[in-house]
Enzyme design. Structure first.
Site, PDB file in Angstrom:
ATOM      1  N   GLU A 165     -95.831  44.897 -49.492  1.00  7.20           N
ATOM      2  CA  GLU A 165     -96.790  45.630 -50.334  1.00  7.20           C
ATOM      3  C   GLU A 165     -97.486  46.744 -49.556  1.00  7.20           C
ATOM      4  O   GLU A 165     -98.715  46.757 -49.413  1.00  7.20           O
ATOM      5  CB  GLU A 165     -97.818  44.662 -50.929  1.00  7.20           C
ATOM      6  CG  GLU A 165     -97.210  43.680 -51.895  1.00  7.20           C
ATOM      7  CD  GLU A 165     -98.244  42.812 -52.610  1.00  7.20           C
ATOM      8  OE1 GLU A 165     -99.388  42.711 -52.145  1.00  7.20           O
ATOM      9  OE2 GLU A 165     -97.896  42.232 -53.661  1.00  7.20           O
ATOM     10  N   GLU A 319     -91.916  38.690 -56.141  1.00  8.82           N
ATOM     11  CA  GLU A 319     -92.933  37.627 -56.178  1.00  8.82           C
ATOM     12  C   GLU A 319     -93.377  37.407 -57.607  1.00  8.82           C
ATOM     13  O   GLU A 319     -93.452  38.342 -58.413  1.00  8.82           O
ATOM     14  CB  GLU A 319     -94.183  38.024 -55.382  1.00  8.82           C
ATOM     15  CG  GLU A 319     -94.016  38.059 -53.897  1.00  8.82           C
ATOM     16  CD  GLU A 319     -95.318  38.478 -53.205  1.00  8.82           C
ATOM     17  OE1 GLU A 319     -96.403  38.295 -53.785  1.00  8.82           O
ATOM     18  OE2 GLU A 319     -95.227  39.009 -52.092  1.00  8.82           O
TER      19      GLU A 319
END
Ligand code: GAL
Length: 694
Positions: A165, A319
């Protein structure tokens, strides 16, 4: 009819040599191994039992790999890779740069970020290294190349995962130097930059490049440039790591995980750099939330955005959460069937796999209460849990769904979703419509408005592409521009040519307001020549408190929030305002331009009004749907396929049973083989998949 939605060929799938849908998760055994050396085998057997076929490894494991500078300890990772290979699992192997060890922060203080007040951060947290630091580049280069060389031929290696991220900004002297260089290469002269940033305002004229102060916030054109610059720093960082990996394994795809529609990142631009688009998404559907249908439609829109980022390759969820994340308040557990619904929603829209954060929950620290595939206590008892049963049956379904790999959909409708517009509109002081949390889920106003248009197609089973504004739009029957704030001459020409050639476009207020530097367009809005395409010009825009009604006549339903007060210049009125000093003036218009039509929507229409408008537009343009009749509220139908194979997904985002008419289609349930005609009964929160019987 369905054939028209099915492309002729399959596209690339995320993993190297991918033969099955991915059902995996972040796997952090490095946190466990010092206390429980036998954890790998135990986990492997639970993975097999649950049907977990891939794992993302090493994401924040730098200290376990290099506990002190130059001392490398790969033996545990060797064991993880070998154990995963022994059960046939694919590994998405990460570089550990997303979290620096304490020794790095201590020995090389310059790697730590400087915040906007000029303070260098203490050691802690993650996702916090300076983008420019030469030391961080050197340290990461070394650890990444060691990993790449060591595992380049490992049979389990299926994809590289750069950092995690990627995000954030740094205001250190080196990043500021990079900023000045970026400005200089973009503008060439201070004069050009000053004009672009409208710098004579408040005497903010720059007489040196470093006068462009990124923390200032007064000149929104400059702030916009800073967002572009930091986005580019992120891309450069990604490329720096990806190049190291590709030097050892040119054939292994590389990705980094995105964060849905995060405001701070232009994921469209970033997606052009990665080999595979992957997302971390946490919808947390609650069957009792009042606005579930609309909220679910937002997530479908997001999946279509992700499907469209890279038309040549399917995407995946890197995710998601099989339970409930610890940061959600209250931490209500996922209700039965919700997880299957959420995962099949992604698959229905083109994902070729769904992974979790994380396989085994940690025993301590911030994420110990984050739902995982296996809880920290996980032993054989895991096999007695509801989560196990749900995930096991999802794995079995994924096995049957293997033929969807690489399939996609061909849409006739496009919604333009553009970060540059989102940034420009939001950074412009004066455009604000406060957007309070939406049923506890904080979506920004832009996303809400885009969803309002998207959902009209979602519930009529009309496939939609969600695309950036520089895509070729010419083949679509309908293009929708929700709040398309920024308008370059090239985009204006594209829309003009498109409508002239017979296309249909729908734009809302705040479309074509500013140029690429966020200076307002001259000559009336919508500017840059689009005024003549829409046959209107806007005098004022009344921006009210969120939820303020703005009643109209001419369409069923009403408007709210905003009212663009327009003058006609050739357009016809579809609906007019009925209240306030602008009562009687146009609220929704249509203009015949060349061989096409251009609709302008001046207010935030509610569902009734938009359904009526799009009902008319769809029928005028013969826009086809997957199923012949409108679907019951909360239900959507999606299709993906290739050649003569088509897979139809029915998703019921409601807590009640629903009956879905399927017209003349004959469908076969992919799990139980039932053949269905006439209509299909869906259980509450059902997610089902069918193949087409020809
Ligand atoms: C994601 C992150 C994971 C984990 C997860 C918890 O944003 O990538 O590492 O922290 O959130 O929800």
């Amino acid at each position: 009819m369905l054939e028209s939605f099915v492309p002729t060929h399959r596209v690339r799938t995320p993993l190297k040599d991918q033969a099955a849908l991915i059902h995996g998760g972040d796997y952090n055994p490095d946190q466990w191994l010092p206390m429980m050396p036998g954890i790998l085998e135990k986990d492997a057997s639970l993975m097999q039992a649950t049907g977990i076929n891939s794992s993302s490894v090493g994401i924040f494991a730098w200290t376990s790999l290099e506990p002190e500078q130059g001392r490398f300890t790969f033996d545990w990772l060797d064991r993880v890779m070998d154990t995963q290979a022994s059960i046939g699992n694919r590994v998405i192997l990460a570089t550990p740069s997303g979290a620096m060890p304490a020794w790095v922060a201590e020995k090389y203080p310059g790697v730590r970020r400087v915040d906007r007040r000029g303070f260098r951060s203490h050691y802690g947290n993650r996702h916090n290294h300076c983008w420019t630091s030469p030391s961080y580049h050197e340290l990461v280069k070394l650890i990444d190349s060691k990993i790449a060389e060591r595992y380049k031929s490992h049979p389990a290696l299926a994809m590289w995962h750069v950092s995690n991220e990627l995000q954030g900004e740094c205001f250190c002297d080196l990043c500021r130097k990079g900023w000045c260089e970026w400005l200089e290469s973009r503008y060439g002269s201070l004069d050009r930059m000053n004009q672009a940033h409208w710098s004579h305002f408040w005497s903010h004229t720059a007489t040196a490049w470093h006068h462009a102060e990124p923390t200032d916030g007064v000149k929104d054109g400059l702030s916009l440039d800073w967002m572009r610059f930091t986005n580019q720093q992120l891309i450069d960082w990604y490329n720096f790591e990806a190049r190291i990996l590709k030097a050892s394994t040119p054939e292994v795809p590389v990705t980094t995980n995105f964060m849905t529609t995060s405001f701070a990142h232009d994921y469209d631009l970033i997606s052009r750099t990665v080999d595979v688009v992957t997302d971390d998404q946490y919808p947390g559907y609650d069957p009792e939330q009042p606005n579930l249908t609309k909220y679910a439609a937002f997530w479908s829109m997001k999946q279509d955005l992700y499907r469209c980022f890279k038309p040549g390759c399917t995407f995946m969820l890197m995710e998601s959460c099989p339970g409930s994340p610890q940061w959600r308040f209250p931490q209500r557990v996922k209700r039965p069937n919700v997880h299957r619904l959420e995962m099949l929603q992604a698959i229905a829209h083109g994902a070729d796999g769904t992974c979790y954060f994380q396989f085994r929950a940690g025993r301590g620290s911030m994420e110990k209460l984050h739902g995982a595939v296996v809880e920290h206590w996980g032993t054989e008892r895991h096999l007695q849990t509801r989560r196990y049963r749900e995930l096991r049956s999802l794995s079995d379904l994924y096995t049957k769904l293997a033929p969807v790999l690489g399939t996609s959909v061909r849409a006739e409708v496009a919604i333009v979703y553009d970060w540059q517009s989102k940034w420009g509109q939001k950074l412009s002081y004066g455009t604000g419509v406060p957007s309070p949390a939406w049923d506890g889920h904080d979506l920004n106003y832009f996303d809400e408005v885009a969803t309002e248009h998207y959902i009209r197609f979602w519930q009529r089973s009309v496939p939609v592409d969600v695309v950036p504004d520089d895509r070729d739009l010419s083949a679509y029957k309908l293009i929708i521009l929700p709040m398309h704030w920024s308008c370059t001459p090239a985009f204006a020409k594209k829309i003009t040519d498109y409508v002239d050639a017979g296309g249909t476009v729908v734009a809302t207020w705040d479309t074509a307001m500013a140029d690429e530097h966020n200076r307002m367009l001259l000559g009336g809005w919508p500017g840059e020549g689009l005024g003549k395409v829409f046959g209107i010009w806007i005098e004022e825009i009344d921006r009210n408190r969120r939820g303020t009604p703005c009643p109209i006549t001419g369409l069923p339903g009403t408007g709210a929030d905003v009212a663009a007060i327009m003058h006609l210049e050739g357009a016809e009125v579809i609906a007019s305002y009925t209240e306030d000093f602008y009562a009687g003036s146009p609220a929704v218009t249509v203009n015949a331009f060349g061989s096409g039509r251009a609709y302008f929507v001046g207010t935030r229409l509610d569902g009734k009004a938009l359904s009526s408008l799009y009902g008319r537009i769809n029928s005028d343009n013969s826009i086809a749907s997957i199923l012949p009749s409108p679907l019951p509220k909360g239900v959507t139908a999606q299709v993906r396929g290739a050649g003569d194979e088509a897979f139809i997904f029915l998703l019921n985002f409601s807590n009640r049973s629903q009956s879905v008419p399927i017209g003349a289609l004959r469908l076969k349930h992919i799990e139980n083989g039932d053949e269905l005609y006439g209509h299909i009964d869906l259980a509450p929160l059902a997610a089902e998949c069918y193949t087409l019987i020809r």
